[in-house]
Scaffold this active site. Structure first.
Site, PDB file in Angstrom:
ATOM      1  N   ARG A   1     -21.608 -22.946  22.325  1.00 51.80           N
ATOM      2  CA  ARG A   1     -22.368 -24.506  22.480  1.00 51.80           C
ATOM      3  C   ARG A   1     -23.540 -24.350  22.435  1.00 51.80           C
ATOM      4  O   ARG A   1     -24.371 -25.028  21.229  1.00 51.80           O
ATOM      5  CB  ARG A   1     -21.440 -25.024  23.722  1.00 51.80           C
ATOM      6  CG  ARG A   1     -20.332 -25.773  23.450  1.00 51.80           C
ATOM      7  CD  ARG A   1     -19.858 -26.113  22.130  1.00 51.80           C
ATOM      8  NE  ARG A   1     -20.549 -27.316  21.389  1.00 51.80           N
ATOM      9  CZ  ARG A   1     -20.174 -28.441  21.429  1.00 51.80           C
ATOM     10  NH1 ARG A   1     -20.223 -29.042  23.313  1.00 51.80           N
ATOM     11  NH2 ARG A   1     -21.404 -29.206  21.739  1.00 51.80           N
TER      12      ARG A   1
ATOM     13  N   GLN B   1     -19.444 -29.184  18.252  1.00 50.76           N
ATOM     14  CA  GLN B   1     -18.215 -28.651  18.742  1.00 50.76           C
ATOM     15  C   GLN B   1     -17.783 -27.011  17.425  1.00 50.76           C
ATOM     16  O   GLN B   1     -17.388 -26.442  18.006  1.00 50.76           O
ATOM     17  CB  GLN B   1     -17.443 -29.109  19.011  1.00 50.76           C
ATOM     18  CG  GLN B   1     -16.089 -28.492  19.465  1.00 50.76           C
ATOM     19  CD  GLN B   1     -16.593 -27.710  21.348  1.00 50.76           C
ATOM     20  OE1 GLN B   1     -17.121 -28.282  21.783  1.00 50.76           O
ATOM     21  NE2 GLN B   1     -15.431 -26.164  21.174  1.00 50.76           N
TER      22      GLN B   1
ATOM     23  N   ARG C   1     -25.011 -38.671  21.213  1.00 55.99           N
ATOM     24  CA  ARG C   1     -23.378 -38.358  21.842  1.00 55.99           C
ATOM     25  C   ARG C   1     -22.975 -40.323  22.359  1.00 55.99           C
ATOM     26  O   ARG C   1     -23.539 -40.732  22.924  1.00 55.99           O
ATOM     27  CB  ARG C   1     -23.336 -37.709  23.180  1.00 55.99           C
ATOM     28  CG  ARG C   1     -22.068 -37.965  23.882  1.00 55.99           C
ATOM     29  CD  ARG C   1     -21.122 -37.183  24.786  1.00 55.99           C
ATOM     30  NE  ARG C   1     -21.068 -35.567  24.044  1.00 55.99           N
ATOM     31  CZ  ARG C   1     -20.157 -34.403  24.271  1.00 55.99           C
ATOM     32  NH1 ARG C   1     -19.219 -35.479  25.465  1.00 55.99           N
ATOM     33  NH2 ARG C   1     -19.713 -33.850  23.786  1.00 55.99           N
TER      34      ARG C   1
ATOM     35  N   CYS D   1     -12.153 -27.005  22.896  1.00 59.10           N
ATOM     36  CA  CYS D   1     -12.771 -26.998  23.383  1.00 59.10           C
ATOM     37  C   CYS D   1     -13.937 -27.309  24.752  1.00 59.10           C
ATOM     38  O   CYS D   1     -14.819 -27.633  24.407  1.00 59.10           O
ATOM     39  CB  CYS D   1     -13.266 -28.624  22.103  1.00 59.10           C
ATOM     40  SG  CYS D   1     -12.682 -29.649  22.428  1.00 59.10           S
TER      41      CYS D   1
ATOM     42  N   HIS E   1     -16.997 -34.429  15.817  1.00 62.74           N
ATOM     43  CA  HIS E   1     -17.641 -33.388  16.832  1.00 62.74           C
ATOM     44  C   HIS E   1     -18.207 -31.885  16.102  1.00 62.74           C
ATOM     45  O   HIS E   1     -17.678 -31.194  16.359  1.00 62.74           O
ATOM     46  CB  HIS E   1     -17.107 -33.054  18.629  1.00 62.74           C
ATOM     47  CG  HIS E   1     -17.595 -32.675  19.173  1.00 62.74           C
ATOM     48  ND1 HIS E   1     -18.896 -32.869  19.132  1.00 62.74           N
ATOM     49  CD2 HIS E   1     -16.943 -32.443  20.695  1.00 62.74           C
ATOM     50  CE1 HIS E   1     -19.122 -32.430  20.586  1.00 62.74           C
ATOM     51  NE2 HIS E   1     -17.990 -31.678  21.425  1.00 62.74           N
TER      52      HIS E   1
HETATM   53  N1   CP Z   1     -16.504 -30.092  24.535  1.00 61.95           N
HETATM   54  C1   CP Z   1     -17.387 -30.690  24.873  1.00 61.95           C
HETATM   55  O1   CP Z   1     -18.275 -31.272  24.205  1.00 61.95           O
HETATM   56  O2   CP Z   1     -17.592 -30.472  26.282  1.00 61.95           O
HETATM   57  P1   CP Z   1     -18.851 -31.246  26.834  1.00 61.95           P
HETATM   58  O3   CP Z   1     -18.046 -32.889  26.475  1.00 61.95           O
HETATM   59  O4   CP Z   1     -18.821 -31.036  28.845  1.00 61.95           O
HETATM   60  O5   CP Z   1     -20.082 -31.409  26.083  1.00 61.95           O
HETATM   61  N1  NVA Z   2     -11.585 -35.365  21.810  1.00 55.46           N
HETATM   62  C1  NVA Z   2     -12.646 -35.702  22.966  1.00 55.46           C
HETATM   63  C2  NVA Z   2     -13.421 -34.088  23.188  1.00 55.46           C
HETATM   64  C3  NVA Z   2     -14.517 -34.137  24.551  1.00 55.46           C
HETATM   65  C4  NVA Z   2     -15.350 -32.554  23.909  1.00 55.46           C
HETATM   66  C5  NVA Z   2     -13.739 -36.521  23.683  1.00 55.46           C
HETATM   67  O1  NVA Z   2     -14.246 -37.784  22.327  1.00 55.46           O
HETATM   68  O2  NVA Z   2     -12.749 -37.038  24.815  1.00 55.46           O
END
Ligand code: CP
Ligand code: NVA
Length: 334
Positions: A315, A140, A110, A276, A137
């Site tokens: 998830r 997700q 990530r 999400c 992502h």
């Molecule tokens: N939706 C999601 O990716 O959550 P986190 O940022 O908590 O991993």
């Molecule tokens: N678009 C958001 C998603 C978080 C899960 C971000 O990148 O912060």
């Protein structure tokens, strides 16, 4: 008995396009089977002696913890590697990839750059999963499709409307995932935040093959008509905090509230709300209090048609499906 398509072994997930449309839905079905088995009280051993590296440059609650629980549930180990490693600063991504690939059976990343996922996949020699970049992502969206499958069964031909920042990571991957699943996708966003036309063209071609459509629409009332699902995300993604004030001004008309839900025509007859997470739905969090950002009202977020907690749980099941299908041992307690 848990089984999966052997063609999924050792596969990367850089974007959803790494899987055929059919393979993507096989992953969702595998996640549903793994959830059913866990719910029945049966423990698995499909990741026995498998070690997974979690390389994180950005914060996470769901993704990080889903990886840990998914691995542990199946007898494996997931090791969190945060800012204390040399990754990407004292040591190049290419060199770290080659080291981690010697030690681990798979790597979930990530962070910021999509190119880092590409580099890891190129040099590590092990399966690499994209746990969020600035551009996409994909893990997700597997959970989102699983949640839609739980609510609707067959999801082909359903209509999902994404409201908000039309060019962020979630919007990009959701567009691809819906197109691949044959779900009609509408991206409802202001003119300043339109998605990359190349991504739209690619998704449109895939959707056409699956009998569905991809639409970009700036008017919320027009966009949501007939929607089966409304989806939103934060107005300011991680790394874009400097844009907070301008985003709030642009996106306030795109808030998901009860009026918008009523405008679907499906409120009370199957409408589902998805997010999400994390979400700004009230003024409890410091950031929301400071800025006034609120992409969804409390009333919608806490409603009986909000599926956000199922979605968050999913998830874990979908990440487990990815791990199991790529590096699992089919003979180990399946
Ligand atoms: N939706 C999601 O990716 O959550 P986190 O940022 O908590 O991993
Ligand atoms: N678009 C958001 C998603 C978080 C899960 C971000 O990148 O912060």
């Amino acid at each position: 008995m848990i089984s999966w398509n052997p063609a999924l072994a050792r596969r990367h997930l850089r974007t959803l396009h790494d899987f055929s449309d059919e393979e993507m839905m096989q992953l969702v079905d595998l996640a549903l089977a793994l959830k059913a088995r866990k719910d029945s009280g049966v423990r698995g051993d499909l990741l026995r002696r498998r070690n997974i590296a979690l390389v994180f440059e950005k914060s996470s609650t769901r993704t990080r913890n889903s990886c840990v629980v998914a691995a542990q549930d199946e007898g494996g180990n997931a090791q969190y590697l945060g800012h204390e490693t040399h990754f990407g600063h004292k040591e190049s991504v290419k060199d770290s990839a080659r080291v981690l690939g010697r030690l681990y059976d798979g790597i979930l990343f990530r962070g910021f750059r999509q190119d880092t996922v590409e580099q890891l996949a190129k040099w590590s020699g092990v399966p690499v999963w994209n746990g969020l970049t600035d551009e996409s992502h994909p893990t997700q969206i597997l959970a989102d499709l699983m949640t839609l499958r739980q609510r609707f069964g067959d999801i082909r031909g359903r209509k999902l409307v994404y409201m908000g920042d039309g060019r962020n990571n979630v919007a990009n991957s959701l567009m691809a995932g819906c197109a691949k699943a044959g779900v009609n996708y509408v991206n409802c966003t202001p003119g300043q935040l339109l998605p990359d036309p190349e991504l739209v063209a690619r998704a449109t071609a895939i959707a056409a093959k699956n009998g569905s459509t991809v639409t970009v629409e700036c008017d919320p009332a027009v966009a949501v008509r007939g929607a089966d699902a409304l989806y939103t995300d934060v107005w300011v993604s991680m790394g874009e905090e400097a844009k907070t004030a301008e985003r709030i001004a642009m996106l306030r008309p795109y808030q998901v509230n009860m009026d918008l839900c009523r405008a679907t025509g499906n409120l009370g007859s199957g409408l589902v709300f998805l997010h999400c997470l994390p979400a700004f739905h009230d003024s409890e969090t410091e950031v929301s209090k400071d800025t006034g950002a609120q992409e969804v009202t409390d009333e919608v977020f806490e409603s009986d048609f909000s599926a956000v907690w199922d979605e968050a749980e999913n998830r874990m099941h979908t990440i487990k499906a990815l791990f199991v299908s790529a590096i699992g041992d089919p003979a180990a307690g399946a």
